[in-house]
Design an enzyme around this catalytic site. Sequence first.
Site, short mmCIF file in Angstrom:
data_model
loop_
_atom_site.label_atom_id
_atom_site.label_comp_id
_atom_site.label_asym_id
_atom_site.label_seq_id
_atom_site.Cartn_x
_atom_site.Cartn_y
_atom_site.Cartn_z
N ASP A 1 -11.11 2.43 3.86
CA ASP A 1 -11.29 1.00 3.60
C ASP A 1 -12.78 0.74 3.56
O ASP A 1 -13.16 -0.18 3.32
CB ASP A 1 -10.45 0.38 4.88
CG ASP A 1 -9.77 -0.78 4.59
OD1 ASP A 1 -9.55 -1.22 3.53
OD2 ASP A 1 -8.83 -1.12 5.55
N LYS B 1 0.86 -1.24 0.04
CA LYS B 1 -0.05 0.09 -0.08
C LYS B 1 0.98 1.15 -0.12
O LYS B 1 0.64 2.08 -0.64
CB LYS B 1 -1.07 -0.12 1.10
CG LYS B 1 -2.06 -1.08 1.09
CD LYS B 1 -2.67 -1.13 2.53
CE LYS B 1 -3.78 -2.61 2.33
NZ LYS B 1 -4.26 -2.84 3.39
N GLN C 1 -4.77 -1.60 9.71
CA GLN C 1 -4.62 -2.88 9.01
C GLN C 1 -5.31 -3.95 10.11
O GLN C 1 -4.98 -4.29 11.27
CB GLN C 1 -3.25 -3.35 8.84
CG GLN C 1 -2.80 -4.39 8.12
CD GLN C 1 -3.31 -4.48 6.65
OE1 GLN C 1 -3.28 -3.46 6.07
NE2 GLN C 1 -4.03 -5.69 6.37
#
Length: 283
Positions: free
Chosen positions: A120, A53, A97
């Site tokens: 997200d 990422k 994460q």
Amino acid sequence: VGASLIDGKAIAKAVRSELKPRVAALIERGHQPGLTVVLLGNNPASETYVKAKANDCVKLGMRSEVLRLPEITRQDELLQVISRLNADPGVDGILVQLPLPAHIAKLAILEAINPNKDVDGFHPINIGRLQIGAEAFLPCTPYGVIVMLKRSDIEIAGRRAVVVGRSDIVGKPIAQLLLQEHATVTVCHSRTNDLRAVTREADILIAAIGKPRFIVEEMVKPGATVIDVGINRVGDVLVGDVDFERVREVAGAITPVPGGVGPMTRAMLMNNTVVAAERFSGK
Ligand SMILES: NC(=O)c1ccc[n+]([C@@H]2O[C@H](COP(=O)([O-])OP(=O)(O)OC[C@H]3O[C@@H](n4cnc5c(N)ncnc54)[C@H](OP(=O)(O)O)[C@@H]3O)[C@@H](O)[C@H]2O)c1
């Protein structure tokens, strides 16, 4: 004959190249888009994802920051970090994460992220907005699947879609997005009776199960489009949830693993971060 290949790598590349001028325009206006990824502990798979990422950000000219916190970070400490990132105008996107260590309540963390920075798409506000068809950050993997289908000119409206898997981050939102695109959607899971009879009805079959090569050719209707979300490590190789070599003999179109949904997920995260930055910069 065999199925045609849906090249996620190529489609993701096209998505990224369309983002480039938007990033350049933001930088010109003095607002470099920035993504901050928070990682607790050192799960090797998470490490790989986080690095990828950060790399993607840098390649697009975006600011990337990875906050590595010890596994033993307390929930209130993590909440403080999030509240600082929420307030930081240099941070457009915040991604915590997953998975988080067991001593941290995942929902409390996801709910603490400013929904406008939730690139997200896991905040309950964004999930709710998706459900009612309002503008929302879409979770990256489901979003990537839809973009992939559309850019491959695969008809969704009116067709029978079957999603195997009902997780909050993959199966459910994919089903929701397919419904929005006017598919007739069935969601299957580990308690589904006679799974094969259901999957054989699918014009579009989505596998999001987490079991290597689970979908075999007998489960697939000839000519169907098969999207393999699965990423499973078998020895040294990554395999999907679909038995690719056998299923490609019957399917009409199929995604490979790697090189299918994975790159799309990454591209859609970049897309969401650019969108967040554009909103914050008042565009
Ligand atoms: N490509 C990407 O970027 C990306 C992103 C995220 C995840 N993934 C991969 O996608 C896969 C799914 O991820 P996830 O997070 O959704 O996994 P998950 O949370 O473990 O969910 C798996 C789902 O599959 C269902 N399932 C398990 N065994 C089954 C069976 N025998 N028959 C029918 N359904 C069954 C489960 O049913 P129950 O609900 O009944 O337990 C559950 O709904 C994993 O391989 C993951 O690594 C890929």
